[in-house]
Design a protein around this motif. Structure first.
Motif, mmCIF file in Angstrom:
data_model
loop_
_atom_site.group_PDB
_atom_site.id
_atom_site.type_symbol
_atom_site.label_atom_id
_atom_site.label_comp_id
_atom_site.label_asym_id
_atom_site.label_seq_id
_atom_site.Cartn_x
_atom_site.Cartn_y
_atom_site.Cartn_z
ATOM 1 N N PRO A 17 47.871 36.726 38.534
ATOM 2 C CA PRO A 17 49.020 37.110 38.088
ATOM 3 C C PRO A 17 49.240 36.389 36.786
ATOM 4 O O PRO A 17 48.847 35.256 36.604
ATOM 5 N N LYS A 18 49.796 37.342 35.586
ATOM 6 C CA LYS A 18 49.834 36.623 34.596
ATOM 7 C C LYS A 18 51.411 35.803 34.502
ATOM 8 O O LYS A 18 52.409 36.316 35.062
ATOM 9 N N ILE A 45 36.522 38.726 37.923
ATOM 10 C CA ILE A 45 37.295 39.507 38.955
ATOM 11 C C ILE A 45 38.730 38.656 39.137
ATOM 12 O O ILE A 45 39.641 39.176 38.805
ATOM 13 N N ALA A 46 38.443 37.479 39.243
ATOM 14 C CA ALA A 46 39.403 36.382 39.714
ATOM 15 C C ALA A 46 40.298 36.344 38.473
ATOM 16 O O ALA A 46 41.524 36.536 38.736
ATOM 17 N N ALA A 84 31.116 42.965 33.039
ATOM 18 C CA ALA A 84 32.484 42.250 33.101
ATOM 19 C C ALA A 84 33.371 42.876 32.056
ATOM 20 O O ALA A 84 34.595 42.978 32.429
ATOM 21 N N SER A 85 32.977 43.436 30.976
ATOM 22 C CA SER A 85 34.047 43.914 30.078
ATOM 23 C C SER A 85 34.696 45.129 30.798
ATOM 24 O O SER A 85 35.765 45.598 30.545
ATOM 25 N N ARG A 100 28.332 34.287 40.292
ATOM 26 C CA ARG A 100 29.531 33.702 40.023
ATOM 27 C C ARG A 100 30.396 33.984 38.727
ATOM 28 O O ARG A 100 31.505 34.002 38.859
ATOM 29 N N PHE A 101 29.646 34.491 37.724
ATOM 30 C CA PHE A 101 30.384 35.058 36.593
ATOM 31 C C PHE A 101 31.154 36.184 36.951
ATOM 32 O O PHE A 101 32.309 36.415 36.527
ATOM 33 N N ILE A 102 30.559 37.315 37.566
ATOM 34 C CA ILE A 102 31.393 38.349 37.739
ATOM 35 C C ILE A 102 32.597 38.098 38.708
ATOM 36 O O ILE A 102 33.621 38.488 38.500
#
Ligand code: UDP
Length: 246
Positions: free
Chosen positions: A243-244, A237-238, A73-74, A231-233
Motif C-alpha cells: 500500500p502506498k 511483486i511485493a 519485472a517491468s 527472490r527478485f521477482i
C-alpha cells in the motif's frame, strides 16, 4: 532525455536493441568516459543488498536489461520494457556495425588466453575489429596501475570489461576517472562464449526467457546464486502490491 523504467529503485533504460546500439555509437562521439552495464535479475537483486552496487548501476550512462527476469519485472510494475537487450548481443552488434572499422577495442578479463581466443575466432568469422590490447582478468591490487597504463597507452575507444558481475561494475566505477577511453562495457561471460570455452543457451531457451534454466543445467553450482531470480521477482511483486503512503 532518457526513457527509463524504475525497477526497485534502479532506472533501467527502455530501449530496443537497435536504439541501444545507436546510443552506444553516440557515446563514441563524445569526449568523456561512458559506462554501460547489462544487469540481469541476479545483479538487480544483489544491488538491493549492496547500496554501493545500486548507486553504480544508477550512475550508468546506459543500463540495459540483460535478463528475461528484468523485463518480466517491468511488466509486473505496469511499465513494460521494450525488449531484452542482452550484453552479448549488444556487443556483437557493435562489432558487426560499420562504425567498428574506426573503433579500437581493448579486451580486459577472462582467464589467460580467453580474450586472445575470442579475438581469433572473431577474425576467423571475418569480423575484422581492431583489438589494440588484451589483458586477462586475474590480477592483484598492485597490478592495477600497470593495467590502466596499458589501457591508456593503447588508444582504446571501447573497453570491454569481463570480470563477472559485480566485480566488473565496481572496477569500472572505481577506475573511471583514470581511464582514457570513451566507453566501458561490463560484458560478463561474453569473451568466454566468443572464445568457444562457454556456450550460450540454445535459441529456444533464449526466446522463452529460459536461459537461466539452461545455465542451471550446465553450471549447477550456481544454484544458490540463482535463487536471487525468484527472490527478485517476489520483491518486485511485493513492492507493487505494497500500500502506498498518502
Ligand atoms: N573473471 C575474471 N576475473 C575474476 C573473476 C572472473 O576475469 O576475478 C571472469 C571469468 O573468467 C569469466 C567472467 O569473468 O570469464 C565471467 O565470470 P562469471 O561467469 O562468474 O560471471 P557472470 O557471467 O555471472 O557475470
Amino acid at each position: 532525455m532518457r526513457n527509463t523504467v524504475n525497477i526497485l529503485g534502479i532506472p533501467v533504460d527502455n530501449v530496443s536493441m537497435a536504439e541501444a546500439l545507436n546510443i552506444v555509437k553516440g557515446f563514441l562521439n563524445e569526449d568523456r568516459v561512458h559506462t554501460v552495464y547489462t544487469p540481469n535479475s541476479e545483479i538487480m537483486m544483489a544491488a538491493q543488498r549492496d547500496p554501493e552496487l545500486k548507486e553504480i548501476l544508477c550512475q550508468a550512462d546506459l543500463l540495459v536489461p540483460d535478463g528475461a527476469g528484468v523485463v518480466l519485472a517491468s511488466k509486473i510494475n505496469g511499465c513494460p520494457l521494450k525488449e531484452r537487450v542482452a550484453g552479448f548481443d549488444l556487443t556483437n552488434m557493435l562489432f558487426s556495425d560499420d562504425t567498428s572499422k574506426n573503433i579500437n577495442y581493448f579486451f580486459f578479463g577472462g582467464k589467460p588466453g580467453v580474450a586472445e581466443e575470442a579475438y581469433k575466432n572473431l577474425l576467423d568469422r571475418r569480423i575484422n575489429i581492431n583489438v589494440v590490447g588484451i589483458r586477462n582478468g586475474y590480477f592483484t591490487k598492485d597490478e592495477e596501475d600497470e593495467i590502466i597504463r596499458q589501457i591508456n597507452n593503447s588508444n582504446t575507444d571501447v573497453l570491454l570489461v569481463a570480470l563477472g558481475a559485480p566485480k566488473q561494475e565496481k572496477w569500472i566505477h572505481e577506475n573511471k576517472k583514470k581511464l582514457k577511453v570513451k566507453l566501458c562495457i561490463g560484458v560478463g561471460g561474453t569473451l568466454d562464449v566468443l572464445s568457444g570455452r562457454a556456450k550460450r543457451a540454445p535459441v529456444f531457451f533464449q526466446k522463452h526467457g529460459l536461459e537461466w534454466l539452461y545455465r542451471l543445467y550446465k553450471e549447477p553450482w550456481r544454484f544458490v546464486r540463482m535463487m536471487d531470480l525468484p527472490r527478485f521477482i517476489l520483491r518486485v511483486i511485493a513492492n507493487r502490491i505494497k500500500p502506498k503512503r498518502a
